[in-house]
Design a protein around this motif. Structure first.
Motif, PDB file in Angstrom:
ATOM      1  N   CYS A 323     105.791 -38.961  83.527  1.00  0.00           N
ATOM      2  CA  CYS A 323     105.658 -39.550  82.195  1.00  0.00           C
ATOM      3  C   CYS A 323     104.899 -40.880  82.191  1.00  0.00           C
ATOM      4  O   CYS A 323     104.235 -41.220  81.201  1.00  0.00           O
ATOM      5  CB  CYS A 323     107.025 -39.784  81.561  1.00  0.00           C
ATOM      6  SG  CYS A 323     108.264 -38.517  81.934  1.00  0.00           S
ATOM      7  N   HIS A 327     102.995 -42.844  79.092  1.00  0.00           N
ATOM      8  CA  HIS A 327     103.863 -43.715  78.289  1.00  0.00           C
ATOM      9  C   HIS A 327     104.056 -45.093  78.909  1.00  0.00           C
ATOM     10  O   HIS A 327     104.720 -45.940  78.309  1.00  0.00           O
ATOM     11  CB  HIS A 327     105.223 -43.044  78.057  1.00  0.00           C
ATOM     12  CG  HIS A 327     105.145 -41.855  77.145  1.00  0.00           C
ATOM     13  ND1 HIS A 327     104.949 -41.971  75.791  1.00  0.00           N
ATOM     14  CD2 HIS A 327     105.198 -40.522  77.390  1.00  0.00           C
ATOM     15  CE1 HIS A 327     104.917 -40.759  75.233  1.00  0.00           C
ATOM     16  NE2 HIS A 327     105.051 -39.860  76.200  1.00  0.00           N
ATOM     17  N   ALA A 342      97.719 -44.164  71.217  1.00  0.00           N
ATOM     18  CA  ALA A 342      97.415 -42.882  71.851  1.00  0.00           C
ATOM     19  C   ALA A 342      98.713 -42.249  72.331  1.00  0.00           C
ATOM     20  O   ALA A 342      99.000 -41.099  72.022  1.00  0.00           O
ATOM     21  CB  ALA A 342      96.458 -43.104  73.014  1.00  0.00           C
ATOM     22  N   LEU A 346     107.951 -45.859  74.397  1.00  0.00           N
ATOM     23  CA  LEU A 346     109.295 -45.294  74.439  1.00  0.00           C
ATOM     24  C   LEU A 346     110.341 -46.410  74.456  1.00  0.00           C
ATOM     25  O   LEU A 346     111.463 -46.221  73.993  1.00  0.00           O
ATOM     26  CB  LEU A 346     109.455 -44.380  75.658  1.00  0.00           C
ATOM     27  CG  LEU A 346     108.491 -43.168  75.664  1.00  0.00           C
ATOM     28  CD1 LEU A 346     108.724 -42.296  76.891  1.00  0.00           C
ATOM     29  CD2 LEU A 346     108.610 -42.339  74.392  1.00  0.00           C
ATOM     30  N   ASN A 349     111.918 -47.395  71.004  1.00  0.00           N
ATOM     31  CA  ASN A 349     111.600 -46.314  70.053  1.00  0.00           C
ATOM     32  C   ASN A 349     112.901 -45.773  69.434  1.00  0.00           C
ATOM     33  O   ASN A 349     113.758 -45.263  70.154  1.00  0.00           O
ATOM     34  CB  ASN A 349     110.850 -45.214  70.809  1.00  0.00           C
ATOM     35  CG  ASN A 349     110.343 -44.120  69.897  1.00  0.00           C
ATOM     36  OD1 ASN A 349     110.992 -43.768  68.919  1.00  0.00           O
ATOM     37  ND2 ASN A 349     109.173 -43.596  70.218  1.00  0.00           N
ATOM     38  N   LEU A 360     115.052 -35.236  71.467  1.00  0.00           N
ATOM     39  CA  LEU A 360     114.342 -35.710  72.661  1.00  0.00           C
ATOM     40  C   LEU A 360     114.156 -34.577  73.647  1.00  0.00           C
ATOM     41  O   LEU A 360     113.082 -34.382  74.213  1.00  0.00           O
ATOM     42  CB  LEU A 360     115.183 -36.768  73.362  1.00  0.00           C
ATOM     43  CG  LEU A 360     115.015 -38.209  72.976  1.00  0.00           C
ATOM     44  CD1 LEU A 360     115.851 -39.050  73.912  1.00  0.00           C
ATOM     45  CD2 LEU A 360     113.556 -38.566  73.078  1.00  0.00           C
ATOM     46  N   ILE A 364     110.529 -33.126  74.916  1.00  0.00           N
ATOM     47  CA  ILE A 364     110.146 -33.111  76.327  1.00  0.00           C
ATOM     48  C   ILE A 364     109.832 -31.682  76.789  1.00  0.00           C
ATOM     49  O   ILE A 364     108.841 -31.440  77.477  1.00  0.00           O
ATOM     50  CB  ILE A 364     111.266 -33.721  77.202  1.00  0.00           C
ATOM     51  CG1 ILE A 364     111.398 -35.207  76.874  1.00  0.00           C
ATOM     52  CG2 ILE A 364     110.981 -33.519  78.688  1.00  0.00           C
ATOM     53  CD1 ILE A 364     112.574 -35.881  77.543  1.00  0.00           C
ATOM     54  N   PHE A 369     102.392 -32.244  68.941  1.00  0.00           N
ATOM     55  CA  PHE A 369     101.397 -33.149  68.396  1.00  0.00           C
ATOM     56  C   PHE A 369     102.007 -33.919  67.238  1.00  0.00           C
ATOM     57  O   PHE A 369     102.773 -33.348  66.460  1.00  0.00           O
ATOM     58  CB  PHE A 369     100.195 -32.367  67.862  1.00  0.00           C
ATOM     59  CG  PHE A 369      99.270 -31.894  68.932  1.00  0.00           C
ATOM     60  CD1 PHE A 369      98.201 -32.676  69.326  1.00  0.00           C
ATOM     61  CD2 PHE A 369      99.482 -30.678  69.560  1.00  0.00           C
ATOM     62  CE1 PHE A 369      97.348 -32.241  70.327  1.00  0.00           C
ATOM     63  CE2 PHE A 369      98.637 -30.235  70.564  1.00  0.00           C
ATOM     64  CZ  PHE A 369      97.563 -31.019  70.950  1.00  0.00           C
ATOM     65  N   ALA A 370     101.647 -35.181  67.124  1.00  0.00           N
ATOM     66  CA  ALA A 370     101.952 -35.893  65.888  1.00  0.00           C
ATOM     67  C   ALA A 370     101.068 -35.256  64.813  1.00  0.00           C
ATOM     68  O   ALA A 370     100.061 -34.622  65.130  1.00  0.00           O
ATOM     69  CB  ALA A 370     101.648 -37.370  66.055  1.00  0.00           C
ATOM     70  N   MET A 382     101.302 -34.146  73.438  1.00  0.00           N
ATOM     71  CA  MET A 382     102.265 -34.329  74.533  1.00  0.00           C
ATOM     72  C   MET A 382     102.446 -32.976  75.198  1.00  0.00           C
ATOM     73  O   MET A 382     102.773 -31.992  74.537  1.00  0.00           O
ATOM     74  CB  MET A 382     103.570 -34.842  73.907  1.00  0.00           C
ATOM     75  CG  MET A 382     104.810 -34.476  74.672  1.00  0.00           C
ATOM     76  SD  MET A 382     105.436 -35.885  75.609  1.00  0.00           S
ATOM     77  CE  MET A 382     106.854 -35.108  76.368  1.00  0.00           C
ATOM     78  N   LEU A 399     115.890 -42.354  79.765  1.00  0.00           N
ATOM     79  CA  LEU A 399     115.239 -42.846  78.547  1.00  0.00           C
ATOM     80  C   LEU A 399     116.233 -43.608  77.667  1.00  0.00           C
ATOM     81  O   LEU A 399     115.874 -44.587  77.023  1.00  0.00           O
ATOM     82  CB  LEU A 399     114.650 -41.681  77.734  1.00  0.00           C
ATOM     83  CG  LEU A 399     113.518 -40.886  78.379  1.00  0.00           C
ATOM     84  CD1 LEU A 399     113.126 -39.713  77.481  1.00  0.00           C
ATOM     85  CD2 LEU A 399     112.305 -41.761  78.648  1.00  0.00           C
TER      86      LEU A 399
HETATM   87  C1  HEC Z   1      99.414 -36.509  78.796  1.00  0.00           C
HETATM   88  C2  HEC Z   1     100.155 -37.593  78.262  1.00  0.00           C
HETATM   89  C3  HEC Z   1     101.663 -37.468  78.146  1.00  0.00           C
HETATM   90  C4  HEC Z   1     102.575 -37.175  79.150  1.00  0.00           C
HETATM   91  C5  HEC Z   1     102.317 -36.864  80.592  1.00  0.00           C
HETATM   92  C6  HEC Z   1     103.881 -37.301  78.529  1.00  0.00           C
HETATM   93  N1  HEC Z   1     103.752 -37.591  77.203  1.00  0.00           N
HETATM   94 FE1  HEC Z   1     105.262 -37.899  75.898  1.00  0.00          FE
HETATM   95  N2  HEC Z   1     103.947 -38.027  74.381  1.00  0.00           N
HETATM   96  C7  HEC Z   1     102.578 -38.011  74.499  1.00  0.00           C
HETATM   97  C8  HEC Z   1     101.984 -38.069  73.186  1.00  0.00           C
HETATM   98  C9  HEC Z   1     100.512 -38.054  72.857  1.00  0.00           C
HETATM   99  C10 HEC Z   1     103.054 -38.123  72.254  1.00  0.00           C
HETATM  100  C11 HEC Z   1     102.951 -38.175  70.729  1.00  0.00           C
HETATM  101  C12 HEC Z   1     102.856 -36.797  70.169  1.00  0.00           C
HETATM  102  C13 HEC Z   1     104.155 -36.232  69.777  1.00  0.00           C
HETATM  103  O1  HEC Z   1     105.011 -36.943  69.220  1.00  0.00           O
HETATM  104  O2  HEC Z   1     104.351 -35.013  69.983  1.00  0.00           O
HETATM  105  C14 HEC Z   1     104.270 -38.095  73.053  1.00  0.00           C
HETATM  106  C15 HEC Z   1     105.540 -38.146  72.519  1.00  0.00           C
HETATM  107  C16 HEC Z   1     106.684 -38.310  73.256  1.00  0.00           C
HETATM  108  C17 HEC Z   1     107.988 -38.548  72.697  1.00  0.00           C
HETATM  109  C18 HEC Z   1     108.322 -38.640  71.212  1.00  0.00           C
HETATM  110  C19 HEC Z   1     108.200 -40.045  70.727  1.00  0.00           C
HETATM  111  C20 HEC Z   1     108.534 -40.178  69.254  1.00  0.00           C
HETATM  112  O3  HEC Z   1     108.350 -41.251  68.737  1.00  0.00           O
HETATM  113  O4  HEC Z   1     108.980 -39.215  68.619  1.00  0.00           O
HETATM  114  C21 HEC Z   1     108.859 -38.649  73.738  1.00  0.00           C
HETATM  115  C22 HEC Z   1     110.337 -38.915  73.668  1.00  0.00           C
HETATM  116  C23 HEC Z   1     108.088 -38.467  74.943  1.00  0.00           C
HETATM  117  N3  HEC Z   1     106.777 -38.259  74.605  1.00  0.00           N
HETATM  118  C24 HEC Z   1     108.624 -38.479  76.209  1.00  0.00           C
HETATM  119  C25 HEC Z   1     107.925 -38.104  77.340  1.00  0.00           C
HETATM  120  C26 HEC Z   1     108.536 -37.870  78.624  1.00  0.00           C
HETATM  121  C27 HEC Z   1     110.009 -38.073  78.933  1.00  0.00           C
HETATM  122  C28 HEC Z   1     107.549 -37.484  79.472  1.00  0.00           C
HETATM  123  C29 HEC Z   1     107.655 -37.064  80.912  1.00  0.00           C
HETATM  124  C30 HEC Z   1     108.515 -35.957  81.162  1.00  0.00           C
HETATM  125  C31 HEC Z   1     106.306 -37.460  78.697  1.00  0.00           C
HETATM  126  N4  HEC Z   1     106.585 -37.838  77.417  1.00  0.00           N
HETATM  127  C32 HEC Z   1     105.069 -37.130  79.207  1.00  0.00           C
HETATM  128  C33 HEC Z   1     101.872 -37.952  75.674  1.00  0.00           C
HETATM  129  C34 HEC Z   1     102.417 -37.689  76.925  1.00  0.00           C
END
Ligand code: HEC
Ligand code: HEC
Ligand code: HEC
Length: 419
Positions: A323, A327, A342, A346, A349, A360, A364, A369-370, A382, A399
């Motif tokens: 992650c 993040h 971008a 977290l 948040n 959550l 995960i 996508f937002a 994500m 987290l």
């Molecule tokens: C390639 C980049 C990338 C990776 C690797 C990634 N994320 Fe994300 N993550 C994003 C993006 C872009 C968003 C915003 C899009 C969405 O909300 O779906 C997001 C959204 C999230 C959110 C929601 C935040 C919200 O405000 O609702 C969480 C929680 C999160 N990620 C946790 C994780 C965790 C835990 C990991 C590792 C297991 C991880 N992400 C790995 C790009 C990534």
């Protein structure tokens, strides 16, 4: 022989007759028919159609009444409920399959009383528990707009609820116990009153954000609810003390799909995508000021659960590996070249600190996508992740307990329950 058995028999017969009459009244009585017909709308048709188009966006009517790839408002989308699947029908003015033969009074009865044109009680998947608070002039405008659409001759699929929920009797009992037609408030330009009207009426925020009882009926308020049959939790919309979410943040979330701390996810991303990003600025402001004055709730700090030290150590390792690249090592998130968010932060948040970690876990596992909005036309995605129950519990615990967070820890048993 004594007279007793025949007396008892007579009593039994009259009780049965009373029950049958009661059932008959329950099944056939339709108070909405006793309402006098509405006066013809004084608003010119063209103006009504234009208002109605906006109101249909506010109510996200197309969101349920359009099949994927199908003609707008022609119906056909099956909606999953814990009681089986429901289909939202054809709202175009086709005479055979849509609302072509309907009057403005028929339409009002559907929105306000939860009744079909033939008096049939409608399934509450159609959020008339909320639409019943919509004013008659807005109902007339919605109707004028729908009648202005091109008719689409698309037949309605039958409802596919399971027995006994598919019976007229079940709906009659449900409506009798759980539904009272509302008293729409008088029109007002005061922001809080307008906000309350939109949130509780056409915006049907409570359809997801209100708690529900075992029979799927909305309880009062916006204290948060599990979305039946969908595995998402729509959090409380009350302000949370100590999170510092402002009315401006709420406006940003509803308009842009993200605010300085995070993004709209899952079903809320769809609401933003289809509906709230198109709302007028003053309506979003009204909603935000209404929500901001609801009684604040404390941020519930939880003590660390049993075995959390082991989960925390594993969670930190997994975070670092999977992650942190996006993040940030300290959960600080990242902006792109043009300064837009971008990868959401977290740390701090609010969606990490909710009473349940259910959303959550979904974000995960499923990624996502937002919503795409004017401010963020091409949001970053994500990626989905596959973790074991232990790994997921560890990550969630990490987290919820890092960067000063004090939310409850999550163990394998809880994760297993959500799967
Ligand atoms: C390639 C980049 C990338 C990776 C690797 C990634 N994320 Fe994300 N993550 C994003 C993006 C872009 C968003 C915003 C899009 C969405 O909300 O779906 C997001 C959204 C999230 C959110 C929601 C935040 C919200 O405000 O609702 C969480 C929680 C999160 N990620 C946790 C994780 C965790 C835990 C990991 C590792 C297991 C991880 N992400 C790995 C790009 C990534
Ligand atoms: C959450 C999904 C959902 C949304 C949002 C929704 N509807 Fe529906 N609607 C349904 C379902 C499901 C039915 C079918 C109910 C039934 O047949 O018992 C329905 C039925 C109706 C009916 C009755 C149709 C008939 O043939 O009896 C009307 C009228 C209607 N909706 C109008 C609207 C309007 C106007 C909006 C927007 C302001 C709207 N709906 C938004 C799900 C939805
Ligand atoms: C179809 C269900 C649904 C409807 C309708 C809906 N929401 Fe949501 N909402 C959710 C879910 C699920 C979440 C949690 C996911 C997330 O944080 O993005 C959420 C999150 C939110 C959040 C972020 C809360 C937080 O603490 O992070 C706000 C604010 C919000 N919704 C406002 C609204 C408003 C205002 C309306 C009505 C105009 C509305 N929602 C209608 C399902 C819904």
């Amino acid at each position: 022989m004594s007279a007793k058995p025949s007396l008892r028999r007579r009593l039994a017969v009259s009780t049965a007759v009373a029950v049958l009459i009661g059932l008959g009244v329950l099944l056939t009585d339709d108070p909405s028919r006793r309402e006098p017909p509405g006066a013809p709308s004084p608003v010119p048709l063209a103006e009504r159609v234009q208002r109605g188009a906006y109101l249909a966006t506010v109510g996200n009517c197309a969101g349920c009444h359009t099949a994927p790839g199908g003609a707008p408002y022609a119906g056909g989308l099956p909606l999953a409920t814990p009681f089986g699947s429901a289909v939202a029908g054809n709202l175009t003015p086709d005479r055979d399959h849509g609302l072509g033969a309907w009057t403005a009074d028929d339409f009002w009865r559907a929105l306000h009383h939860g009744r079909g044109r033939d008096g049939r009680r409608l399934l509450p998947v159609f959020p008339y528990e909320n639409f019943t608070h919509v004013r008659r002039e807005d109902s007339d405008a919605l109707f004028a707009y729908l009648q202005s659409l091109p008719p689409v001759a698309q037949p309605n699929a039958p409802q596919a609820l399971r027995f006994p929920y598919n019976t007229a009797l079940a709906l009659a009992v449900w409506q009798t116990l759980h539904f009272r037609p509302g008293t729409p408030p008088p029109a007002s330009d005061a922001p809080e009153a307008r906000g309350a009207y939109l949130v509780n009426g056409l915006g049907h925020c409570a359809a997801c954000h209100a708690p529900r009882n075992a029979l799927g009926a909305q309880r009062a308020g916006l204290g948060g609810g599990d979305m039946p049959g969908q595995g998402w939790h729509a959090p409380s919309l009350h302000p949370v003390q100590g999170l510092g979410v402002t009315a401006a943040d709420t406006v940003a979330l509803l308009r842009d799909g993200q605010h300085r701390w995070g993004t709209a996810a899952g079903p809320m991303a769809e609401v933003v995508q289809r509906s709230t990003q198109h709302w007028r600025a003053e309506d979003l402001q009204a909603v935000a000021s209404y929500l901001a004055q609801l009684p604040a709730e404390p941020l519930r700090d939880a003590p660390a659960g049993e075995g959390s030290a082991r989960l925390l150590a594993l969670g930190a390792k997994l975070y670092e590996k999977h992650c942190a690249d996006c993040h940030g090592a300290q959960g600080e998130g990242a902006v792109d070249g043009s300064g837009r968010m971008a990868y959401p932060p977290l740390a701090g948040n609010p969606s990490l600190l909710q009473p349940t970690a259910r959303n959550l876990a979904r974000v995960i596992q499923e990624g996502g996508f937002a919503p795409s909005t004017a401010a963020h036309p091409r949001p970053y995605g994500m990626p989905p992740h596959r973790f074991t129950d232990t790994e997921l519990a560890a990550l969630l615990t990490h987290l919820r307990r890092s960067w000063g967070h004090q939310a409850s820890t999550v163990d394998e048993v809880e994760v297993l329950r959500w799967r």
